[in-house]
Enzyme design. Structure first.
Site, mmCIF file in Angstrom:
data_model
loop_
_atom_site.group_PDB
_atom_site.id
_atom_site.type_symbol
_atom_site.label_atom_id
_atom_site.label_comp_id
_atom_site.label_asym_id
_atom_site.label_seq_id
_atom_site.Cartn_x
_atom_site.Cartn_y
_atom_site.Cartn_z
ATOM 1 C CE LYS A 1 38.393 -8.474 56.434
ATOM 2 N NZ LYS A 1 37.103 -8.138 55.872
HETATM 3 C C1 LIG Z 1 37.703 -7.719 54.232
HETATM 4 C C2 LIG Z 1 37.031 -8.393 53.103
HETATM 5 C C3 LIG Z 1 37.670 -8.563 51.873
HETATM 6 C C4 LIG Z 1 38.986 -7.933 51.545
HETATM 7 O O1 LIG Z 1 40.026 -8.197 52.397
HETATM 8 P P1 LIG Z 1 41.306 -7.192 52.403
HETATM 9 O O2 LIG Z 1 42.325 -7.961 53.131
HETATM 10 O O3 LIG Z 1 40.891 -5.952 53.107
HETATM 11 O O4 LIG Z 1 41.674 -6.948 50.988
HETATM 12 C C5 LIG Z 1 37.014 -9.287 50.901
HETATM 13 N N1 LIG Z 1 35.781 -9.802 51.109
HETATM 14 C C6 LIG Z 1 35.130 -9.642 52.269
HETATM 15 C C7 LIG Z 1 33.781 -10.250 52.438
HETATM 16 C C8 LIG Z 1 35.718 -8.912 53.297
HETATM 17 O O5 LIG Z 1 35.033 -8.712 54.429
#
Ligand SMILES: *Cc1c(COP(=O)(O)O)cnc(C)c1O
Length: 396
Positions: A188
């Site tokens: 992210k």
């Molecule tokens: C990465 C992601 C998640 C989940 O995040 P985590 O921290 O890995 O649990 C949920 N929704 C979207 C659209 C994502 O890209």
């Protein structure tokens, strides 16, 4: 091959984490007047809420847990329908499913975000909430979505996991709906290895979300207290080490976004105007994180050839980001009588087969962005990537 925040891990993260290690106080609670308690998670929550212009933030263990907590907070019960887009990470499906709810899929449009008009078509008497996903760093069409939600009296929970730092018409994503959830995983915009940030402006939602995050307790000063009547929670806490790490990253977020936008602008300019493709629509070009640059080709054949030449894939082939690629989800949807097999969403299928995600800040083969640039790319490297792209287009 991570997200931009991971490329910029440095002295600031080291200093924050060492601060906690040297104090020896590693869990997120403590007495506010205890000098050993560095209050990293508390500070992170305060600064993230401020950054987003939200009243409250609850730090959690993951983006997935922010979604689970948010849906639980608005009272999602077994059998309730939650409208979500066909193109999103598997976690957006998993959160409602683990509450016994039914994800009802809606088509995407040329922004690759959920199509507001299709949301309205999918509303039934069982619809409990709408969960738009700000996909690939760019916000959904929030004006249209909020109009529909308000018209039908439906709460909105925003999945902001791919859009940390994004805004829509000057307002940060996650502040339009009842609650918004962010992720700090390694792919992210900013990261702490893992972690999540839930935001809300609603006092009751905050209390409930906080309690859900930690066994039903409430926060009192820096510590926990029992609430009455009691509610049932679980454990989605983070500790001070994660909080410290995330704090250092959060303080770099504006610079990360500014850098990505600048590099994306250069990359995009160099490949603008080529024949047979255009860029995805941005619902708010000024609110885009700049993490990715998505190209939509006129034909599937051309998209397939170009992606192959670049050593990447078209977006339909990006694993657990596309509804029909997740057999566990397809089986679940079929078991509850919902469409979800390949072909059930022809507009999504057609769009994603013609699209390629070029990396700008998120370099992730799993997201279909194995080719492109990264946050540290020089002008020369941006030029090289653009030339390779143009050459692949000309040769395909
Ligand atoms: C990465 C992601 C998640 C989940 O995040 P985590 O921290 O890995 O649990 C949920 N929704 C979207 C659209 C994502 O890209």
């Amino acid at each position: 091959m991570p997200g931009p925040g991971a490329y910029w891990i440095g002295e600031e993260e080291k200093k924050e984490v060492l601060d906690v290690l040297e104090s020896g106080h590693v869990n997120r609670y403590g007495d506010l007047d205890d000098p050993r308690f560095k209050q990293k998670v508390l500070t992170l929550e305060k600064e993230f809420a401020q950054y987003c212009g939200a009243k409250y933030c609850v730090a959690t263990s993951s983006g997935t847990s922010t979604l689970l907590i948010s849906l639980n907070t608005i009272g999602v019960k077994p059998g309730d329908e939650i409208i979500i887009p066909t193109y999103t990470f598997i976690a957006s499906f998993g959160a409602p499913i683990f509450l016994g709810a039914v994800p009802v899929l809606a088509e995407i449009d040329e922004s690759l975000c959920i199509d507001p008009a299709d949301i309205e078509r999918r509303i039934t008497p069982k619809t409990k909430a709408i969960m738009p996903v700000h996909i690939l760093g760019n916000p959904c069409a929030m004006d249209a979505i909020m109009d529909i939600a308000n018209k039908h009296g439906l709460p909105v929970v925003e999945d902001c996991c791919q859009a940390c730092g994004a805004s829509y018409h000057g307002k940060k994503v996650g502040t339009f709906g009842e609650l918004g959830g962010y992720s700090l995983n390694i792919f992210k915009t900013i990261t702490a290895g893992d972690g999540g940030m839930l935001i809300t402006n609603n006092d009751e939602h905050y209390q409930r979300a906080f309690s859900m995050q930690d066994q039903g307790y409430k926060k009192q000063g820096g510590r926990l207290a029992i609430i009455s009547p009691s509610i049932l929670g679980l454990n989605f806490r983070i500790n001070e080490l994660t909080g410290a790490f995330a704090l250092a990253q959060l303080r770099k977020l504006d610079k990360i976004i500014a850098t990505l936008r600048e590099k994306k602008r250069k990359f995009k300019e160099l490949i603008t105007g080529g024949p047979g493709y255009h860029f995805r629509t941005l619902n708010d070009p000024d609110g885009d994180c700049g993490t990715l640059l998505t190209v939509i080709f006129d034909s599937r054949e051309k998209a397939a050839k170009v992606s192959q030449a670049l050593g990447t894939t078209t977006v339909d082939d990006s694993g657990w980001h596309v509804y029909s690629n997740m057999d566990q989800i397809v089986r679940y949807l079929q078991s509850v009588g919902q469409p979800g097999a390949l072909g059930d969403f022809p507009r999504t299928d057609n769009l994603l087969k013609r699209s390629i995600n070029l990396s700008v800040g998120v370099v992730d083969a799993g997201l279909g962005s194995a080719f492109g640039i990264d946050i540290n790319s020089t002008d020369e490297e941006i030029k090289q990537a653009a030339d390779r792209f143009l050459h692949a287009c000309a040769a395909s």
